[in-house]
Write a protein that holds these residues in place. Structure first.
Motif, short mmCIF file in Angstrom:
data_model
loop_
_atom_site.label_atom_id
_atom_site.label_comp_id
_atom_site.label_asym_id
_atom_site.label_seq_id
_atom_site.Cartn_x
_atom_site.Cartn_y
_atom_site.Cartn_z
N GLU A 20 9.06 7.83 -8.49
CA GLU A 20 7.32 8.27 -8.85
C GLU A 20 7.50 9.58 -9.25
OE1 GLU A 20 5.20 6.81 -5.60
OE2 GLU A 20 5.64 4.58 -5.76
N GLY A 21 8.26 10.49 -8.80
CA GLY A 21 8.18 11.87 -8.91
C GLY A 21 8.26 12.28 -10.75
N GLU A 22 9.34 11.28 -11.03
CA GLU A 22 9.68 11.38 -12.44
C GLU A 22 8.97 10.92 -13.36
OE1 GLU A 22 13.68 9.88 -12.76
OE2 GLU A 22 14.54 11.25 -11.47
N VAL A 23 8.15 9.90 -12.88
CA VAL A 23 7.17 9.13 -13.68
C VAL A 23 5.91 10.01 -13.67
CG1 VAL A 23 5.56 7.07 -13.90
CG2 VAL A 23 7.77 6.61 -13.21
N ALA A 77 13.86 7.77 -15.83
CA ALA A 77 12.78 7.02 -16.35
C ALA A 77 12.74 7.23 -17.68
CB ALA A 77 11.57 7.45 -15.79
N ARG A 78 12.71 6.09 -18.41
CA ARG A 78 12.68 6.12 -19.98
C ARG A 78 11.21 6.35 -20.33
NH1 ARG A 78 16.49 1.16 -21.85
NH2 ARG A 78 18.48 1.86 -21.19
N ASP A 104 0.92 -1.29 0.04
CA ASP A 104 -0.06 0.06 -0.13
C ASP A 104 0.81 1.18 0.11
OD1 ASP A 104 0.94 -0.24 2.30
OD2 ASP A 104 -0.75 0.16 3.61
N GLN A 105 2.26 0.93 -0.60
CA GLN A 105 2.95 2.23 -0.26
C GLN A 105 3.68 2.45 -1.83
OE1 GLN A 105 5.34 2.70 3.33
NE2 GLN A 105 4.52 0.75 4.10
N PHE A 106 3.69 1.81 -2.47
CA PHE A 106 4.59 1.56 -3.72
C PHE A 106 3.63 1.55 -5.08
CE2 PHE A 106 7.23 0.22 -0.63
CZ PHE A 106 8.41 0.83 -0.57
#
Length: 518
Positions: A344-347, A490-491, A292-294
């Motif tokens: 997750e910020g970059e995505v 991230a690609r 529940d965190q990722f």
């Protein structure tokens, strides 16, 4: 006891036996209280002292030793062998509604030196009296069997009309409706619990029936047995009950897959998936422990080895530190952690770039309308084909029924009955498929609104920060995993078809293209 009857001393003490066939009759004019009142008045007129009253709420057919009140009465007589009692009945039908057990009970009283008196019948130890008593006992048995047959016929007819007649399954309760009688309706909160169990098992959330049972046990208010547990048999009964899919089946009455009048909790498709899971003919989809965190668990992969990144939480002096890492031995990125918020910020920046212009949204709306029109045309063709298949199944059913009527071989009849049940099952499935082919009126506008709301701004849903919401965005926006390199970020992932079409139309200008390699 030798079975002889003492006729020299007239009994002065009496016991009363009252019986009704059901709880409902206790409050009617023929209830236990009214029977007792009449019997007491009879005893008083005869000069008897009433020593005890023995009531029963049970059917009069069958063995009288299965009636608790009658067993207690006979035990009372056995406990006082030197006393003579009169056993008083309100009506001969309260005695026994079975010819054989009627006379066995008469013998049981004779052996205990007890006489029998009835308010509306005089027992006589003469051939003529015995003949009349035999006729009345047989009449009571005939009425009981006729009543049983009539009740069975009415119950079968009601089930044939699509009404469930037995105890309400968990998740339903009965409600009396004018002109329809008692009808099953959903019973919150158990209806949602049952629905979640079926859908969870069908989707693979629950990998076995045992997991469904544990799910039921995790809910405090869910019905339990006398030991306070939900056993496997209860779970089996629930998962195999066609009533939850909106159909009536009864082995007793020979009914197979009749459309029910009550509201189904699940679709027939979901019910079928559950049966396939139970029989082992279908395998549950592979389940990942996404936590529940990722949000990227199972989605982000290592750019060096294409292996899904693992997620971990490290405990330090400042608190907990969530991160992703590659744990493939031999990979150059092995063991090197990436902070969760960083990846997750970059995505998220990639998601943020997926925002089409107003003109593209207008174009997309028209594309949806064209696609919906094509789907409607296809649905009409499917409906026509489905109706032909349904008519074919009905013809097969008529042929099987005719063959059943023409044969006397029990083995052949059973084989035809099995085939008939399968055809009825196919008919129910085909009928449900037909009902689901054409979308409801206004469905297009509702679905279009939701789709366009997401396409216009997927970032808004991502920005909520909820893991499940973010996973939904990733599933809808991207057509595959997201490769991540610690040094090159991230690609750009494979874009899902809706966004890809919009990108092709606009020249790809609104896509985030500088994040890394393609």
């Amino acid at each position: 006891m030798d079975g002889s009857v003492n006729t020299t001393t007239k009994p002065t003490k009496a016991v009363i036996y009252c019986r009704v066939s059901s709880k409902a009759q206790e409050v009617t004019g023929h209830g236990l209280e009214s029977q007792e009142t009449r019997c007491r008045q009879f005893a008083q007129a005869k000069g008897y002292d009433v020593a005890a009253v023995f009531p029963d709420t049970i059917t009069g057919g069958g063995d009288f030793m299965k009636r608790p009140g009658m067993v207690a009465l006979l035990s009372f007589l056995d406990a006082q062998p030197d006393e003579r009692y009169v056993v008083i009945f309100d009506d001969l039908k309260r005695f026994a509604r079975d010819r054989d057990f009627h006379f066995r009970l008469r013998d049981a009283f004779r052996q205990r030196d007890a006489s029998v008196e009835c308010l509306n019948f005089t027992f006589e130890d003469t051939p003529e009296g015995e003949f009349i008593e035999t006729i009345l006992a047989a009449q009571g048995q005939l009425e009981r069997k006729q009543n049983g047959r009539q009740v069975a016929q009415k119950m079968k007819a009601r089930m044939q009309n699509g009404y469930w007649i037995h105890n309400a399954p968990i998740g339903y309760r009965y409600q009396t409706e004018k002109g329809r009688g008692k009808v099953l309706i959903p019973n919150p909160p158990f209806d949602s619990i049952i629905r979640e169990a079926f859908e969870g098992y069908a989707s693979g959330r629950f990998g076995s029936q045992a997991e469904v049972t544990r799910f039921f046990e995790s809910i405090p208010e869910f019905p339990r047995n006398k030991h306070g547990r939900v056993n496997q048999q209860r779970t089996t009964d629930i998962l195999t009950h066609p009533a939850y899919a909106g159909y009536i089946c009864s082995e007793r009455y020979g009914l197979n897959w009749l459309k029910a009048q009550h509201e189904p909790l699940i679709s027939l498709e979901t019910f079928d998936k559950v049966q396939a899971m139970r029989s082992g003919t279908a395998k549950a989809p592979k389940r990942r422990n996404i936590g529940d965190q990722f949000a990227l668990r199972g989605i982000a992969t290592c750019a060096c080895c294409d292996t899904p990144l693992r997620s971990c939480v490290s405990k330090g002096k400042g608190g907990l530190y969530p991160y992703y890492l590659c744990q493939t031995k031999g990979c150059e990125a092995y063991g090197k952690s990436i902070p969760r918020d960083k990846i997750e910020g970059e995505v998220g920046e990639i998601v943020k770039a997926l925002t089409p212009t107003e003109s593209l949204i207008t174009l997309t709306t028209q594309m949806f309308k064209d696609a919906w029109a094509m789907r409607s045309d296809q649905a009409k063709a499917n409906i026509a084909a489905g109706k032909r298949r349904l008519a074919s199944i009905e013809r097969e059913i008529e042929q099987v029924l005719a063959r059943i009527m023409d044969t006397n071989n029990d083995t052949v009849i059973r084989a035809y009955e099995d085939k008939l049940a399968k055809l009825e099952r196919d008919k129910a499935k085909q009928s449900e498929n037909l009902a689901n082919q054409m979308p409801a009126k206004g469905a297009f506008d509702k679905k279009l609104e939701l789709a366009l709301r997401f396409l216009a701004n997927p970032w808004k849903l991502w920005e909520t920060g909820h893991v499940q919401a973010r996973r939904l965005v990733l599933k809808l926006a991207f057509g595959g995993p997201i490769a991540y390199c610690r040094n090159k970020r991230a690609r750009t992932p494979k874009i899902s078809i809706p966004f890809k079409v919009l990108g092709d139309v606009s020249g790809g200008e609104f896509f985030y293209g500088a994040a890394g390699e393609n």
